[in-house]
Scaffold this active site. Structure first.
Site, PDB file in Angstrom:
ATOM      1  N   LYS A  85      46.419 -57.812   4.101  1.00  0.00           N
ATOM      2  CA  LYS A  85      47.800 -58.237   4.302  1.00  0.00           C
ATOM      3  C   LYS A  85      48.466 -58.402   2.950  1.00  0.00           C
ATOM      4  CE  LYS A  85      50.504 -59.321   7.863  1.00  0.00           C
ATOM      5  NZ  LYS A  85      50.528 -58.646   9.158  1.00  0.00           N
ATOM      6  N   GLY A  99      61.234 -67.435  19.830  1.00  0.00           N
ATOM      7  CA  GLY A  99      61.413 -66.308  18.918  1.00  0.00           C
ATOM      8  C   GLY A  99      61.814 -65.064  19.684  1.00  0.00           C
ATOM      9  N   VAL A 100      63.057 -64.605  19.494  1.00  0.00           N
ATOM     10  CA  VAL A 100      63.544 -63.444  20.245  1.00  0.00           C
ATOM     11  C   VAL A 100      64.044 -62.354  19.289  1.00  0.00           C
ATOM     12  CG1 VAL A 100      64.048 -64.689  22.366  1.00  0.00           C
ATOM     13  CG2 VAL A 100      65.802 -64.558  20.591  1.00  0.00           C
ATOM     14  N   GLY A 101      63.281 -62.135  18.232  1.00  0.00           N
ATOM     15  CA  GLY A 101      63.586 -61.041  17.318  1.00  0.00           C
ATOM     16  C   GLY A 101      63.111 -59.724  17.886  1.00  0.00           C
ATOM     17  N   VAL A 133      60.169 -58.370  18.355  1.00  0.00           N
ATOM     18  CA  VAL A 133      59.076 -58.422  19.329  1.00  0.00           C
ATOM     19  C   VAL A 133      59.419 -59.339  20.497  1.00  0.00           C
ATOM     20  CG1 VAL A 133      56.665 -59.069  19.694  1.00  0.00           C
ATOM     21  CG2 VAL A 133      57.324 -57.866  17.617  1.00  0.00           C
TER      22      VAL A 133
END
Length: 349
Positions: free
Chosen positions: A81, A182-184, A186
């Protein structure tokens, strides 16, 4: 600052690199956890950290997760990463991205980069100008590759349905109450898939306007980004940043299922036991959210079409059921069962 060996999340990482490019302002960390299965693959995250040590911790935790994720997904790739440190204003330039590409190239293929939080498809094209050890680039229709977000969302959606089947005994999302944090890229796609099947949604996001816009589109309710963790629902789906499940938040959960795409959802290993003690079905994040790396991993390996990608993502529910079945039989938390499976695969049993 402590030596990297002394960090709590250092897990016999094979190597950890710090890169600086004064001209562009680049400061980056690349952590390679394991190359047992192949070259270490994992996305590059662009994020502002209050303390530089937090960036190192993030790279260590995320790279270990990628080792487990790639192994459990059946990919011949190790785990790595990268973290690119953003300033408080989030300034990002083509020069900085190209400098990062040169840093990746200097590792000679030991690390293969892709998108993560804060990095876009056009950013990957810029990075790819300086390195060939990159995936998640634009591809022709029908080929593996491109934006991993929709594929991560597909696997997460299928994993949520598997968890519903495991707990309720039916394989449908209609009328199931799902709290989505979280609604970005993905989480938003997960919500759309669930809404299309008739799920009853409550949405939350640090960007309140984004949550409200999607709620208006889907006919959903909106909650505060923290309050969503105490929502009375059937499923909590964390799809933002990690460490949201801790000693305090787990005690306040009002759901029988936690299944979402966020990496490193457990703040500590002990939190997996806390979920298990409460009888909550937990989908280990690096298993349910593997759709994106399956897509870009097959792109890098030159081994897959879109059809092959979707077929492999379709196996995610089977792996989750295997974990939950072993968890029930052994009495061990699902998180521990999954870790032991992955550790055996990478030669660290």
């Amino acid at each position: 600052m402590a030596a990297v060996w002394d960090f709590a999340d250092f897990d016999d990482h094979e190597h950890v690199h710090m890169f600086t490019d004064r001209a562009s302002g680049l400061k980056a960390v690349v952590a390679v956890h394991s190359s047992h299965m192949g070259p270490a693959a994992g996305g590059a995250r662009f994020w502002h950290y209050a303390h530089k040590a937090d960036a190192i911790t993030d790279a260590l935790r995320l790279s270990r997760g990628m080792s487990y994720k790639n192994a459990m997904a059946g990919l011949p790739l190790g785990g790595g990463k990268a973290v690119i440190l953003a300033d408080a204003n989030g300034r990002k330039s083509p020069e900085m991205l190209r400098a990062f590409g040169r840093a990746v190239q200097s590792l000679g293929g030991q690390y293969v980069t892709a998108e993560d939080v804060g990095i876009s498809l056009p950013d990957m094209v810029t990075i790819g100008q300086e390195t060939r050890f990159v995936c998640g680039l634009p591809v022709e229709n029908g080929a593996a590759g491109g934006d991993p977000g929709p594929f991560t969302a597909l696997g997460t959606y299928l994993g949520i349905k598997a968890a519903i089947q495991q707990y309720f005994g039916y394989d449908r999302a209609k009328d199931v109450r799902v709290a989505v944090q979280g609604v970005g890229s993905v989480g938003g796609n997960v919500a759309r898939r669930l809404a299309a099947e008739g799920a009853i949604l409550t949405l939350a996001d640090a960007n309140v306007d984004r949550a409200k816009a999607l709620a208006d589109e889907l006919g959903a309710e909106v909650a505060d980004a923290q309050a969503i963790l105490t929502q009375d629902a059937d499923v909590l789906s964390p799809n933002a940043l990690g460490a949201v499940l801790n000693v305090n938040s787990i005690d306040q959960l009002r759901v029988p299922i936690v299944a979402g795409a966020a990496n490193n959802q457990l703040a500590t290993p002990e939190d997996g036991q806390r979920l298990h003690d409460r009888g909550i079905i937990f989908a280990p994040d690096y298993v349910i959210n593997a759709g994106g790396i399956i897509n870009v991993g097959l792109e890098y390996l030159g081994q897959g079409s879109r059809e092959e990608v979707e077929a492999r993502i379709g196996q995610i529910p089977e792996r989750l059921v295997e974990i939950w079945t072993e968890s029930q039989a052994s009495g061990r938390p699902a998180s521990v069962v999954a870790d032991h499976m992955a550790q055996a695969m990478i030669g660290r049993a």
